[in-house]
Design a protein around this motif. Structure first.
Motif, PDB file in Angstrom:
ATOM      1  N   PHE B 187      23.915  58.320  72.170  1.00  0.00           N
ATOM      2  CA  PHE B 187      23.635  56.906  71.863  1.00  0.00           C
ATOM      3  C   PHE B 187      22.328  56.875  71.090  1.00  0.00           C
ATOM      4  O   PHE B 187      21.284  57.278  71.601  1.00  0.00           O
ATOM      5  CB  PHE B 187      23.530  56.074  73.148  1.00  0.00           C
ATOM      6  CG  PHE B 187      23.248  54.619  72.883  1.00  0.00           C
ATOM      7  CD1 PHE B 187      24.274  53.752  72.525  1.00  0.00           C
ATOM      8  CD2 PHE B 187      21.950  54.112  72.993  1.00  0.00           C
ATOM      9  CE1 PHE B 187      24.011  52.403  72.270  1.00  0.00           C
ATOM     10  CE2 PHE B 187      21.686  52.764  72.744  1.00  0.00           C
ATOM     11  CZ  PHE B 187      22.725  51.913  72.382  1.00  0.00           C
ATOM     12  N   ASN B 190      21.269  52.089  68.641  1.00  0.00           N
ATOM     13  CA  ASN B 190      22.255  51.049  68.964  1.00  0.00           C
ATOM     14  C   ASN B 190      23.698  51.399  68.618  1.00  0.00           C
ATOM     15  O   ASN B 190      24.552  50.522  68.547  1.00  0.00           O
ATOM     16  CB  ASN B 190      21.876  49.712  68.297  1.00  0.00           C
ATOM     17  CG  ASN B 190      20.511  49.230  68.748  1.00  0.00           C
ATOM     18  OD1 ASN B 190      19.517  49.388  68.047  1.00  0.00           O
ATOM     19  ND2 ASN B 190      20.465  48.690  69.957  1.00  0.00           N
ATOM     20  N   LYS B 191      23.949  52.692  68.393  1.00  0.00           N
ATOM     21  CA  LYS B 191      25.331  53.094  68.111  1.00  0.00           C
ATOM     22  C   LYS B 191      25.689  54.365  68.893  1.00  0.00           C
ATOM     23  O   LYS B 191      24.829  55.197  69.144  1.00  0.00           O
ATOM     24  CB  LYS B 191      25.504  53.395  66.614  1.00  0.00           C
ATOM     25  CG  LYS B 191      25.436  52.180  65.717  1.00  0.00           C
ATOM     26  CD  LYS B 191      25.857  52.509  64.299  1.00  0.00           C
ATOM     27  CE  LYS B 191      24.799  53.261  63.519  1.00  0.00           C
ATOM     28  NZ  LYS B 191      23.612  52.454  63.162  1.00  0.00           N
ATOM     29  N   ARG B 192      26.969  54.476  69.231  1.00  0.00           N
ATOM     30  CA  ARG B 192      27.443  55.743  69.776  1.00  0.00           C
ATOM     31  C   ARG B 192      27.856  56.618  68.593  1.00  0.00           C
ATOM     32  O   ARG B 192      28.653  56.196  67.766  1.00  0.00           O
ATOM     33  CB  ARG B 192      28.629  55.551  70.722  1.00  0.00           C
ATOM     34  CG  ARG B 192      28.866  56.833  71.510  1.00  0.00           C
ATOM     35  CD  ARG B 192      30.099  56.852  72.405  1.00  0.00           C
ATOM     36  NE  ARG B 192      30.448  55.674  73.139  1.00  0.00           N
ATOM     37  CZ  ARG B 192      30.237  55.499  74.444  1.00  0.00           C
ATOM     38  NH1 ARG B 192      29.630  56.428  75.157  1.00  0.00           N
ATOM     39  NH2 ARG B 192      30.640  54.398  75.034  1.00  0.00           N
ATOM     40  N   HIS B 194      29.259  60.412  67.312  1.00  0.00           N
ATOM     41  CA  HIS B 194      30.061  61.536  67.812  1.00  0.00           C
ATOM     42  C   HIS B 194      29.862  62.795  66.968  1.00  0.00           C
ATOM     43  O   HIS B 194      29.385  62.737  65.844  1.00  0.00           O
ATOM     44  CB  HIS B 194      31.559  61.166  67.777  1.00  0.00           C
ATOM     45  CG  HIS B 194      31.921  60.004  68.649  1.00  0.00           C
ATOM     46  ND1 HIS B 194      32.447  60.156  69.916  1.00  0.00           N
ATOM     47  CD2 HIS B 194      31.816  58.662  68.457  1.00  0.00           C
ATOM     48  CE1 HIS B 194      32.666  58.961  70.443  1.00  0.00           C
ATOM     49  NE2 HIS B 194      32.285  58.032  69.579  1.00  0.00           N
TER      50      HIS B 194
END
Lengths: 92, 502
Positions: B187, B190-192, B194
């Motif tokens: 994380f 403010n974003k996940r 990958h």
């Protein structure tokens, strides 16, 4: 328009400080979302913040009741594999 | 002196600490005196200290900002001893009360760490509030934390402000392609995120954080999880990289992966390394870096000496009922530290004197070593407080020493379930003993205070010679005495090394 936290939540607190609307409520047995405050982060962030940090697949649902982090999406474990392993352990 | 007795009877789990040591022949050779002095009473950073000093972790940091394939955030079992597992989450106020209670009951308590169960820096308010209060109320307790490093650069000034002297960063890779096989997501802003991109950001933040800590004079230990087939051949590079950036100690730990844990690696059948593989990698890195060998991979709520876990004695309801005189407790701790420090100084002086007496002689009389001086021998030791002290069947862990012509040094530890823990467990005794023997299979000798006839026979049959003749002797002296007996008996011809190690 609001998200919902369900019983698979492990109360890890990760989501609570991130919510721009203070909509997350510390509660037992699991955290909750105040539907009156939740905006799904629309207009504030690209992705809903609680959904983006939650480590538990299936713990947060959208307003249609769909899991926003579906099985396999966070752990990388193929759905069904974990169930098969558990069944194998139970059979020992 | 008489140290207060720490009960080593089996508790809920054989917990451990995310630390390492080796204050003698191996681990600390490359350290300055200034660093030695700073880690002298830290059980996770000094091998000597871990025999005498205790630590505790307070579980105030539940949130995490990354996912590792060896971790499952759902899991919580009192019988499971793994990092990332706790039984009771604490508020900062509760954590402070628990720390003061433990430090009063266990005067060996020298270090308070925050290690999770998530990541301390993903819970900065809870973590720093705990540190702030403790710095005021127990200024003699060292504060440290263990982090995945993602948020280190962002919190570096706050860390320095709270007088945190030691930080451990878990660095499993310095290559994002390797990292993509270990970290499914992070994380970040403010974003996940990958995959490879996530690993690249994490690695960048870890390395930047390491550099910033070193620049501020904070001691940094690096933990790495050895994952066969994923980062085993990469960890040598990790070791060199972190050393070049100023980390003072590297702790390579074995992956813990069981199907029942529900972790990615456990469920997907990723195997853990064998003790021999772990030792080989640690030895391989040791040429470049101070390696920690005494880590017990403890829980994020572990309490006590490394290798024991007294957490169950200090649950919230129990500490609530305790009456504590904080000032008196601090005075007792100061006295104990002074005594241990004097004992350790005397021990080192004795070792120096022996080295000075023995080594020149060897050089003088065996300049080319025509006859080999005897091969190294691995010995498992049922130890407590730096001496050979435990009954074989009651030991929950063994320290593994390598004895050779240059002396005895700690090279690792092995967990064992104490199979002799009461009649109700006797049915299982056979298989537990078998597991212990398996865990010790690369050792040739077991040093213990006492041992029963049956395990004696089983060990001897497995090629591991039990020895109960050195009870209460310092470990190194006992190991060297046995090594010299083996040498005199002609058992240490070099060719046998390959046979036993194969």
């Amino acid at each position: 328009m609001a998200l919902e936290i369900i019983e698979s939540c492990v109360n890890c607190w990760a989501c609570l400080p991130l919510c721009p609307n203070q909509a997350i409520i510390q509660a037992e047995p699991h955290f909750l979302i105040d539907a009156g405050k939740c905006t799904e982060c629309i207009g504030e962030f690209r992705d809903a913040q609680c959904v983006s940090i939650c480590p538990i697949e299936g713990a947060i649902l959208d307003e249609l009741g769909e899991a926003l982090n579906p099985p396999g999406s966070l752990t990388g474990i193929p759905p069904g594999r974990w169930a098969a392993v558990r069944a194998e352990i139970a059979a020992r | 002196m008489d140290l207060p007795v720490i009960d080593s009877s089996p508790t809920a789990s054989g917990g451990c600490a995310a630390g390492s040591c080796g204050a003698k022949s191996g681990q600390m050779d490359g350290l300055t005196d200034a660093i030695r002095a700073r880690v002298a009473d830290h059980p996770c950073y000094s091998e000597d200290a871990h025999h005498y000093f205790a630590r505790m972790h307070v579980a105030v940091a539940p949130a995490c900002n990354i996912q590792c394939h060896y971790c499952n955030r759902k899991y919580d079992c009192a019988n499971e001893s793994r990092p990332g597992v706790v039984s009771e989450l604490l508020s900062p106020d509760q954590a402070v009360r628990k720390t003061l209670a433990v430090a009063a009951a266990i005067p060996q308590m020298s270090v308070l760490g925050i290690a999770g169960p998530g990541d301390p820096l993903a819970n900065p308010e809870r973590t720093f509030e705990t540190f702030r209060q403790l710095a005021l109320k127990a200024p003699d307790i060292k504060l440290c934390l263990s982090t995945n490093g993602l948020m280190l650069p962002a919190h570096i000034d706050e860390l320095a402000k709270h007088n945190i002297d030691h930080v451990t960063i878990t660095i499993n890779c310095v290559d994002a392609d390797v990292g993509a096989q270990i970290y499914p997501w992070i994380f970040w802003q403010n974003k996940r995120i990958h995959g490879r991109e996530a690993a690249a950001i994490l690695i960048w933040q870890q390395q930047k954080g390491l550099e910033m800590l070193v620049a501020r004079g904070i001691l940094v230990k690096v933990n790495s999880v050895l994952i066969p087939g994923v980062n085993d051949r990469h960890l040598r590079e990790v070791s060199k990289t972190v050393k070049a950036k100023g980390a003072f100690l590297h702790n390579v730990m074995p992956l813990i992966a069981e199907p029942g844990h529900g972790t990615f690696y456990g469920v997907m059948g990723q195997r853990s390394p064998t003790p021999a593989e772990l030792k080989a990698l640690q030895d391989d890195c040791a040429g470049d870096m101070n390696m920690m060998r005494h880590c017990r991979q403890c829980r994020a709520d572990a309490v006590g000496l490394l290798g024991e876990d007294r957490g169950a004695e200090f649950s919230l309801d129990k500490i609530e009922a305790m009456e504590i005189d904080y000032e008196a407790a601090m005075a007792v701790r100061a006295e104990l530290r002074a005594q241990v420090s004097a004992d350790l100084a005397a021990k080192r002086a004795k070792e120096e004197a022996q080295r000075a007496a023995v080594v020149p002689q060897l050089i003088e009389f065996q300049p080319r070593a025509e006859k080999p001086a005897g091969r190294p021998v691995l010995m498992a030791v049922a130890a407590k407080g730096g001496v050979v002290a435990s009954h074989f069947g009651h030991s929950r862990e063994f320290l593994v020493y390598e004895a050779s012509s240059t002396g005895a040094r700690l090279v690792g530890h092995r967990k064992a379930d104490a199979y002799c823990s009461g009649e109700e467990n006797c049915i299982d005794g056979d298989s537990l003993l078998g597991r212990t023997i398996k865990a010790l299979e690369d050792c040739e000798v077991v040093l213990c205070a006492r041992i029963g006839i049956e395990p004696w026979g089983r060990l001897a049959a497995a090629g591991i010679q039990p020895n109960g003749e050195h009870a209460m002797e310092p470990i190194e002296e006992a190991a060297m005495a046995v090594w010299h007996e083996m040498l005199a008996a002609g058992k240490l011809a070099p060719e046998k090394t390959e046979a036993k190690r194969a």
